[in-house]
Design a protein around this motif. Structure first.
Motif, PDB file in Angstrom:
ATOM      1  N   VAL A  32      48.051  58.891  46.398  1.00 30.74           N
ATOM      2  CA  VAL A  32      49.269  58.164  46.763  1.00 30.74           C
ATOM      3  C   VAL A  32      49.492  58.459  48.253  1.00 30.74           C
ATOM      4  O   VAL A  32      50.117  59.457  48.616  1.00 30.74           O
ATOM      5  CB  VAL A  32      50.483  58.608  45.937  1.00 30.74           C
ATOM      6  CG1 VAL A  32      51.713  57.786  46.324  1.00 30.74           C
ATOM      7  CG2 VAL A  32      50.181  58.476  44.446  1.00 30.74           C
ATOM      8  N   GLU A  63      45.882  52.063  41.536  1.00 29.72           N
ATOM      9  CA  GLU A  63      46.781  51.066  40.958  1.00 29.72           C
ATOM     10  C   GLU A  63      47.762  50.580  42.012  1.00 29.72           C
ATOM     11  O   GLU A  63      47.986  51.238  43.043  1.00 29.72           O
ATOM     12  CB  GLU A  63      47.529  51.647  39.762  1.00 29.72           C
ATOM     13  CG  GLU A  63      48.271  52.928  40.060  1.00 29.72           C
ATOM     14  CD  GLU A  63      48.866  53.541  38.806  1.00 29.72           C
ATOM     15  OE1 GLU A  63      49.950  54.134  38.929  1.00 29.72           O
ATOM     16  OE2 GLU A  63      48.252  53.423  37.724  1.00 29.72           O
ATOM     17  N   VAL A  64      48.371  49.429  41.742  1.00 33.90           N
ATOM     18  CA  VAL A  64      49.261  48.785  42.720  1.00 33.90           C
ATOM     19  C   VAL A  64      50.453  49.674  43.062  1.00 33.90           C
ATOM     20  O   VAL A  64      50.888  49.723  44.223  1.00 33.90           O
ATOM     21  CB  VAL A  64      49.737  47.420  42.168  1.00 33.90           C
ATOM     22  CG1 VAL A  64      50.769  46.806  43.108  1.00 33.90           C
ATOM     23  CG2 VAL A  64      48.564  46.477  41.987  1.00 33.90           C
ATOM     24  N   SER A  65      50.980  50.413  42.094  1.00 36.49           N
ATOM     25  CA  SER A  65      52.160  51.237  42.342  1.00 36.49           C
ATOM     26  C   SER A  65      51.898  52.375  43.331  1.00 36.49           C
ATOM     27  O   SER A  65      52.842  52.955  43.876  1.00 36.49           O
ATOM     28  CB  SER A  65      52.665  51.833  41.025  1.00 36.49           C
ATOM     29  OG  SER A  65      51.680  52.672  40.434  1.00 36.49           O
ATOM     30  N   ALA A  66      50.637  52.679  43.580  1.00 36.25           N
ATOM     31  CA  ALA A  66      50.291  53.761  44.519  1.00 36.25           C
ATOM     32  C   ALA A  66      50.173  53.276  45.956  1.00 36.25           C
ATOM     33  O   ALA A  66      49.982  54.078  46.870  1.00 36.25           O
ATOM     34  CB  ALA A  66      48.983  54.424  44.087  1.00 36.25           C
ATOM     35  N   ARG A  67      50.313  51.991  46.171  1.00 44.07           N
ATOM     36  CA  ARG A  67      50.162  51.449  47.533  1.00 44.07           C
ATOM     37  C   ARG A  67      51.292  51.929  48.427  1.00 44.07           C
ATOM     38  O   ARG A  67      52.459  51.975  48.027  1.00 44.07           O
ATOM     39  CB  ARG A  67      50.159  49.920  47.518  1.00 44.07           C
ATOM     40  CG  ARG A  67      48.996  49.308  46.795  1.00 44.07           C
ATOM     41  CD  ARG A  67      49.000  47.801  46.937  1.00 44.07           C
ATOM     42  NE  ARG A  67      48.724  47.425  48.311  1.00 44.07           N
ATOM     43  CZ  ARG A  67      47.921  46.408  48.648  1.00 44.07           C
ATOM     44  NH1 ARG A  67      47.329  45.696  47.726  1.00 44.07           N
ATOM     45  NH2 ARG A  67      47.736  46.131  49.911  1.00 44.07           N
ATOM     46  N   ARG A  68      50.920  52.280  49.653  1.00 40.47           N
ATOM     47  CA  ARG A  68      51.903  52.646  50.683  1.00 40.47           C
ATOM     48  C   ARG A  68      51.447  51.984  51.980  1.00 40.47           C
ATOM     49  O   ARG A  68      50.826  52.609  52.838  1.00 40.47           O
ATOM     50  CB  ARG A  68      51.979  54.167  50.851  1.00 40.47           C
ATOM     51  CG  ARG A  68      52.415  54.922  49.611  1.00 40.47           C
ATOM     52  CD  ARG A  68      53.863  54.628  49.256  1.00 40.47           C
ATOM     53  NE  ARG A  68      54.326  55.462  48.158  1.00 40.47           N
ATOM     54  CZ  ARG A  68      54.213  55.139  46.870  1.00 40.47           C
ATOM     55  NH1 ARG A  68      53.637  53.995  46.523  1.00 40.47           N
ATOM     56  NH2 ARG A  68      54.665  55.955  45.929  1.00 40.47           N
ATOM     57  N   CYS A  75      46.103  50.084  52.317  1.00 42.12           N
ATOM     58  CA  CYS A  75      45.661  50.462  50.975  1.00 42.12           C
ATOM     59  C   CYS A  75      44.858  49.335  50.321  1.00 42.12           C
ATOM     60  O   CYS A  75      45.144  48.153  50.512  1.00 42.12           O
ATOM     61  CB  CYS A  75      46.865  50.796  50.100  1.00 42.12           C
ATOM     62  SG  CYS A  75      47.705  52.317  50.572  1.00 42.12           S
ATOM     63  N   VAL A  77      43.451  48.391  46.429  1.00 43.87           N
ATOM     64  CA  VAL A  77      43.527  48.750  45.019  1.00 43.87           C
ATOM     65  C   VAL A  77      42.169  48.540  44.361  1.00 43.87           C
ATOM     66  O   VAL A  77      41.577  47.455  44.446  1.00 43.87           O
ATOM     67  CB  VAL A  77      44.596  47.911  44.293  1.00 43.87           C
ATOM     68  CG1 VAL A  77      44.642  48.286  42.811  1.00 43.87           C
ATOM     69  CG2 VAL A  77      45.953  48.114  44.947  1.00 43.87           C
ATOM     70  N   SER A  79      40.915  48.581  40.769  1.00 39.62           N
ATOM     71  CA  SER A  79      41.302  48.664  39.359  1.00 39.62           C
ATOM     72  C   SER A  79      40.089  48.791  38.450  1.00 39.62           C
ATOM     73  O   SER A  79      40.190  49.345  37.352  1.00 39.62           O
ATOM     74  CB  SER A  79      42.120  47.428  38.971  1.00 39.62           C
ATOM     75  OG  SER A  79      41.397  46.242  39.256  1.00 39.62           O
TER      76      SER A  79
END
Length: 345
Positions: A32, A63-68, A75, A77, A79
């Protein structure tokens, strides 16, 4: 790619650790990338980062939620399950794409010649400087003050970073049409190149005619063998003033011919003496030596004449099977040159 070149230049080889599929999954799951938690100084030490150049730090996340996505972080992704050998451990807690996987990603949107040039470098015994990475990836010339007639390029001797088996395994995994260029490049390249000039030489004389080469690598008995070690017999050793063997830039067994690139290093006095001795030894072994100089590496007509002589010595017919081959050859030569940071011929 910058870190790979830095490691090869400073340590003569890539000392990163291979990891299991389990560790690959764990590394992605934990990633992350918050900018204030990244040790950029450590990345500078590893040669993977140079501040102040507008460079983005490309990070793989699971995963998309880890993008910063906040500069300088970009970032990506992932998958799908990564192929075996996609990641390597650079240092505790720091992972990077392996040379094969990095080259696969690099191939997207690149010309075939550019990808061939990169793969030949990773397979070869030389590395460009890490400082060349950004200019070349942006389609520029490195260094930017280069003479347009020069076909030399600064490089450093090192161990190969990847094997043909690893590249072929990556090509089998990369079935998407996005990676068609990578798969095509893997079918063309060969190990053993010792310099960017030898890479361009192999690409032109060894590459398939359909892409703009002269297809000498398709000749029987092994095609073109780069930096081939040829032991001399007793008489050849005597002819060579006790030089016991020759390392041929490109040995073509079917033609019994050694193709040499005559770069700047060969112009020195000691090098000329040694070259004369080794050439005598090769003559004693019945091997013909052909020398290509810097000007000829930009002259497609001269390269064709050399290719014709190779085919003749191999007792094979030289023939074009398509129209517009000159235009194709010119474009291919400049793709290869672009891949090593040289200006168009």
């Amino acid at each position: 790619m910058r870190a790979i070149r830095a490691a090869r230049r400073t340590r003569d080889r890539l000392l990163w650790d291979a990891v299991s599929r389990v560790e690959q999954r764990q590394a992605l799951a934990r990633c992350v990338p918050n900018a204030d938690q990244i040790d950029f100084d450590d990345l500078v030490r590893l040669g993977a980062w140079e501040p102040g150049e507008g460079e983005l730090l490309h990070v793989l996340v699971g995963e998309v939620s880890a993008r910063r996505d906040r500069k300088p972080i970009a970032c990506h992704v992932i998958s799908a399950t990564l192929p075996a050998g996609a990641l390597m451990r650079v240092s505790p807690g720091v992972y990077a794409e392996s040379p094969a996987f990095a080259a696969l990603q690099y191939s997207r949107g690149r010309s075939l010649g550019e990808v061939v040039a990169l793969l030949m470098e990773l397979l070869g015994t030389y590395s460009l400087s890490e400082e060349a990475t950004l200019p070349i990836s942006w389609g520029g010339v490195w260094p930017d003050e280069r003479d347009r007639k020069d076909v030399e390029q600064v490089h450093y001797r090192c161990e190969p970073a990847v094997t043909m088996a690893e590249l072929r395994a990556m090509a089998r995994w990369a079935k998407s049409s996005h990676f068609a260029t990578f798969r095509a490049a893997v079918r063309i390249v060969a190990p053993g190149s010792a310099s960017p000039a030898e890479t361009v030489m192999f690409g032109m004389l060894g590459g398939p005619m359909r892409v703009g080469g002269f297809a000498c690598a398709s000749l029987p008995k092994g095609g073109m063998l780069l930096n081939f070690h040829l032991d001399f017999d007793t008489n050849a050793v005597r002819m060579a003033s006790n030089v016991p063997y020759a390392v041929c830039d490109a040995y073509i067994p079917a033609a019994k011919l050694d193709l040499e690139y005559n770069g700047a290093g060969h112009e020195e006095e000691n090098a000329r003496i040694h070259d004369g001795q080794r050439n005598n030894g090769l003559k004693g072994m019945g091997v013909t030596v052909l020398v290509i100089n810097r000007d000829q590496m930009r002259d497609i007509v001269a390269l064709e004449a050399i290719a014709r002589s190779i085919y003749k010595a191999a007792k094979r017919r030289f023939r074009y099977y398509m129209d517009g081959y000159r235009k194709l050859q010119g474009a291919w030569l400049n793709e290869l040159r672009k891949g090593v940071g040289l200006p168009p011929a």
